[in-house]
Motif scaffolding. Sequence first.
Motif, PDB file in Angstrom:
ATOM      1  N   LEU A 187      14.566 -13.741 -89.170  1.00 29.61           N
ATOM      2  CA  LEU A 187      13.568 -12.674 -89.067  1.00 29.61           C
ATOM      3  C   LEU A 187      12.193 -13.243 -88.719  1.00 29.61           C
ATOM      4  CD1 LEU A 187      14.553 -10.387 -92.081  1.00 29.61           C
ATOM      5  CD2 LEU A 187      14.859  -9.905 -89.644  1.00 29.61           C
ATOM      6  N   LYS A 188      11.801 -14.321 -89.392  1.00 34.09           N
ATOM      7  CA  LYS A 188      10.509 -14.938 -89.108  1.00 34.09           C
ATOM      8  C   LYS A 188      10.454 -15.428 -87.669  1.00 34.09           C
ATOM      9  CE  LYS A 188       8.872 -17.722 -92.354  1.00 34.09           C
ATOM     10  NZ  LYS A 188       8.852 -18.709 -93.478  1.00 34.09           N
ATOM     11  N   ASN A 189      11.542 -16.017 -87.194  1.00 30.69           N
ATOM     12  CA  ASN A 189      11.594 -16.519 -85.827  1.00 30.69           C
ATOM     13  C   ASN A 189      11.512 -15.376 -84.816  1.00 30.69           C
ATOM     14  OD1 ASN A 189      13.274 -17.367 -83.279  1.00 30.69           O
ATOM     15  ND2 ASN A 189      12.515 -19.254 -84.218  1.00 30.69           N
ATOM     16  N   ALA A 190      12.225 -14.278 -85.078  1.00 30.19           N
ATOM     17  CA  ALA A 190      12.196 -13.126 -84.164  1.00 30.19           C
ATOM     18  C   ALA A 190      10.782 -12.558 -84.067  1.00 30.19           C
ATOM     19  CB  ALA A 190      13.179 -12.057 -84.628  1.00 30.19           C
ATOM     20  N   LEU A 191      10.096 -12.443 -85.205  1.00 28.85           N
ATOM     21  CA  LEU A 191       8.722 -11.932 -85.201  1.00 28.85           C
ATOM     22  C   LEU A 191       7.774 -12.907 -84.505  1.00 28.85           C
ATOM     23  CD1 LEU A 191       8.506 -10.442 -88.806  1.00 28.85           C
ATOM     24  CD2 LEU A 191       8.844  -9.211 -86.651  1.00 28.85           C
ATOM     25  N   LEU A 192       7.979 -14.179 -84.718  1.00 32.42           N
ATOM     26  CA  LEU A 192       7.149 -15.199 -84.073  1.00 32.42           C
ATOM     27  C   LEU A 192       7.303 -15.120 -82.551  1.00 32.42           C
ATOM     28  CD1 LEU A 192       5.296 -17.682 -84.440  1.00 32.42           C
ATOM     29  CD2 LEU A 192       7.370 -19.074 -84.472  1.00 32.42           C
ATOM     30  N   ARG A 193       8.540 -14.998 -82.065  1.00 31.36           N
ATOM     31  CA  ARG A 193       8.774 -14.911 -80.627  1.00 31.36           C
ATOM     32  C   ARG A 193       8.144 -13.662 -80.018  1.00 31.36           C
ATOM     33  NH1 ARG A 193      13.946 -14.209 -79.954  1.00 31.36           N
ATOM     34  NH2 ARG A 193      14.617 -14.599 -82.053  1.00 31.36           N
ATOM     35  N   MET A 194       7.984 -12.618 -80.829  1.00 27.24           N
ATOM     36  CA  MET A 194       7.338 -11.397 -80.338  1.00 27.24           C
ATOM     37  C   MET A 194       5.835 -11.415 -80.603  1.00 27.24           C
ATOM     38  SD  MET A 194       9.985  -8.349 -81.041  1.00 27.24           S
ATOM     39  CE  MET A 194       8.927  -7.250 -80.126  1.00 27.24           C
ATOM     40  N   ASN A 195       5.352 -12.522 -81.146  1.00 28.00           N
ATOM     41  CA  ASN A 195       3.932 -12.674 -81.461  1.00 28.00           C
ATOM     42  C   ASN A 195       3.470 -11.612 -82.469  1.00 28.00           C
ATOM     43  OD1 ASN A 195       1.551 -14.082 -81.302  1.00 28.00           O
ATOM     44  ND2 ASN A 195       0.759 -12.886 -79.593  1.00 28.00           N
ATOM     45  N   LEU A 196       4.335 -11.322 -83.443  1.00 27.57           N
ATOM     46  CA  LEU A 196       4.011 -10.365 -84.496  1.00 27.57           C
ATOM     47  C   LEU A 196       3.810 -11.123 -85.801  1.00 27.57           C
ATOM     48  CD1 LEU A 196       6.613  -7.559 -83.716  1.00 27.57           C
ATOM     49  CD2 LEU A 196       4.188  -7.614 -83.111  1.00 27.57           C
ATOM     50  N   ASN A 197       2.723 -10.836 -86.480  1.00 32.97           N
ATOM     51  CA  ASN A 197       2.401 -11.494 -87.734  1.00 32.97           C
ATOM     52  C   ASN A 197       3.197 -10.847 -88.865  1.00 32.97           C
ATOM     53  OD1 ASN A 197       1.262 -12.511 -90.062  1.00 32.97           O
ATOM     54  ND2 ASN A 197      -0.831 -12.419 -89.272  1.00 32.97           N
ATOM     55  N   ILE A 198       3.994 -11.633 -89.544  1.00 34.61           N
ATOM     56  CA  ILE A 198       4.826 -11.108 -90.630  1.00 34.61           C
ATOM     57  C   ILE A 198       3.965 -10.519 -91.750  1.00 34.61           C
ATOM     58  CG2 ILE A 198       5.022 -13.247 -91.959  1.00 34.61           C
ATOM     59  CD1 ILE A 198       8.072 -12.476 -92.241  1.00 34.61           C
ATOM     60  N   GLN A 199       2.700 -10.911 -91.833  1.00 31.29           N
ATOM     61  CA  GLN A 199       1.803 -10.368 -92.851  1.00 31.29           C
ATOM     62  C   GLN A 199       1.569  -8.873 -92.646  1.00 31.29           C
ATOM     63  OE1 GLN A 199       1.251 -12.437 -95.201  1.00 31.29           O
ATOM     64  NE2 GLN A 199       2.005 -14.168 -94.030  1.00 31.29           N
ATOM     65  N   ARG A 200       1.762  -8.373 -91.426  1.00 26.75           N
ATOM     66  CA  ARG A 200       1.558  -6.958 -91.143  1.00 26.75           C
ATOM     67  C   ARG A 200       2.822  -6.139 -91.365  1.00 26.75           C
ATOM     68  NH1 ARG A 200       0.023  -7.593 -85.692  1.00 26.75           N
ATOM     69  NH2 ARG A 200       0.570  -5.417 -85.471  1.00 26.75           N
ATOM     70  N   ALA A 201       3.898  -6.781 -91.779  1.00 27.46           N
ATOM     71  CA  ALA A 201       5.144  -6.066 -92.077  1.00 27.46           C
ATOM     72  C   ALA A 201       4.999  -5.405 -93.441  1.00 27.46           C
ATOM     73  CB  ALA A 201       6.336  -7.020 -92.058  1.00 27.46           C
ATOM     74  N   ARG A 202       4.743  -4.113 -93.458  1.00 27.65           N
ATOM     75  CA  ARG A 202       4.506  -3.403 -94.711  1.00 27.65           C
ATOM     76  C   ARG A 202       5.748  -2.722 -95.253  1.00 27.65           C
ATOM     77  NH1 ARG A 202       0.764  -6.183 -94.497  1.00 27.65           N
ATOM     78  NH2 ARG A 202      -1.400  -5.638 -94.901  1.00 27.65           N
TER      79      ARG A 202
END
Length: 172
Positions: free
Chosen positions: A125-140
């Motif tokens: 999950l962290k890798n998928a978000l990283l590849r999409m340039n999405l900060n996991i901190q914003r996952a609410r």
Amino acid sequence: MPRGDWNTETISEEKSNFHQLLKLRAQENPEIIEWLRKRDDKYTSPAIQNEMLETMALAMMRQISANIQNKPFFTIMADETADVSNKEQLAICIRWVDDCFVIHEVFIEVHPLERTTADQVVAILKNALLRMNLNIQRARGQCYDGAAKMAGEKTGVATQIRTIHKISSMHQ
């Protein structure tokens, strides 16, 4: 990977799905038929088709990522299951709300799972978000099935993601 009946011995594409779709489109655009009659430089081989599909998929993912990056929050949705060959895989979706309060839910990927542990799922999950340039901190929000490895109170995926938020907010 060939699509339809691509004959690799004769390099014939006449019965391939792609060729049949092009013939269908040619009913509206006769230039396509002329193009299909060419012997060389048609760019319809399975390798070229795969390259075109990959290019289109990457462009779509960039657009989806850009749409989500402009939003303050998003939800991670994931579910793991075995495919028909009994190999475990993780399906990942992202959900967000746009400026007009329209809910969007997009499929991101299916990722093979070598191990079905919570640590492995969190890493994917962290890798998928990283590849999409999405900060996991914003996952609410998080949405998983009720399996212990996903929702477990001590080491489950949801707990590990919440821990990332707690550590991050302590450092701000």
